[in-house]
Design an enzyme around this catalytic site. Structure first.
Site, PDB file in Angstrom:
ATOM      1  N   THR A  13     -44.430  39.469  18.502  1.00  0.00           N
ATOM      2  CA  THR A  13     -44.302  40.822  19.040  1.00  0.00           C
ATOM      3  C   THR A  13     -45.131  41.834  18.246  1.00  0.00           C
ATOM      4  OG1 THR A  13     -42.321  41.309  17.722  1.00  0.00           O
ATOM      5  CG2 THR A  13     -41.977  40.341  19.903  1.00  0.00           C
ATOM      6  N   ASP A  14     -45.370  42.978  18.886  1.00  0.00           N
ATOM      7  CA  ASP A  14     -46.117  44.060  18.235  1.00  0.00           C
ATOM      8  C   ASP A  14     -45.147  45.142  17.772  1.00  0.00           C
ATOM      9  OD1 ASP A  14     -45.392  45.497  20.521  1.00  0.00           O
ATOM     10  OD2 ASP A  14     -47.405  45.471  21.374  1.00  0.00           O
ATOM     11  N   ALA A  15     -45.665  46.263  17.330  1.00  0.00           N
ATOM     12  CA  ALA A  15     -44.831  47.357  16.819  1.00  0.00           C
ATOM     13  C   ALA A  15     -43.920  47.940  17.889  1.00  0.00           C
ATOM     14  CB  ALA A  15     -45.719  48.454  16.241  1.00  0.00           C
TER      15      ALA A  15
END
Length: 152
Positions: free
Chosen positions: A14-16
């Site tokens: 996942t990203d931020a």
């Protein structure tokens, strides 16, 4: 029927914003393609040792439809679309079983789809070469059964 490989989304995917980083769908597809070939008896390390060649990705085309999030259960499909003398085009989809359950959909929900061209090269020179007959023969035997849409 399509080959389907299950994957779960982890923190590292996942990203931020808490959703799967777009480039990670390519990683999911790589795992799905590798396991699809393995399920057909095509083991890439063994093939390289026996023939001196290997597959490389030469082109990708992807379309993103919906996001995926931490802990989602996904299915990655692989279908042979085209078999040439030195490359293959494999159609792939990433589907969400989690989104199917959330929405009550009748089948896993499409998140991402694309076509990946993989070429065969001589491992020492990285120059294009003919795909070994044992691979093309295997893929030809299964190509008719691998072109229907995935139905869970």
């Amino acid at each position: 029927m399509s080959y389907a490989f299950p994957i779960r989304v982890y923190w590292e995917d996942t990203d931020a914003g808490g959703i799967v980083f777009y480039a990670n769908y390519l990683k999911f597809m790589e795992r799905g393609r590798t396991e699809w070939l393995r399920s057909l008896g095509v083991e890439q390390r063994k093939l390289r040792e026996e023939t001196g060649g290997q597959f490389v990705v030469s082109e990708t085309q992807l379309k993103y439809h919906r996001p995926s999030r931490l802990d989602d259960e996904l299915l990655v499909t692989a279908d042979l679309q085209q078999l040439g003398t030195a490359s293959l085009i494999i159609g792939q989809r990433v589907l969400s079983k989690t989104e199917q359950e959330r929405t009550g959909a009748s089948e896993p929900v499409l998140l991402c789809e694309g076509a990946i061209r993989i070429g065969w090269v001589d491992a020492a020179t990285l120059r294009p070469a003919r795909i070994p007959k044992q691979v093309t023969g295997t893929l030809e035997r299964y190509s008719g059964s691998m072109t229907q849409p995935f139905k869970p």
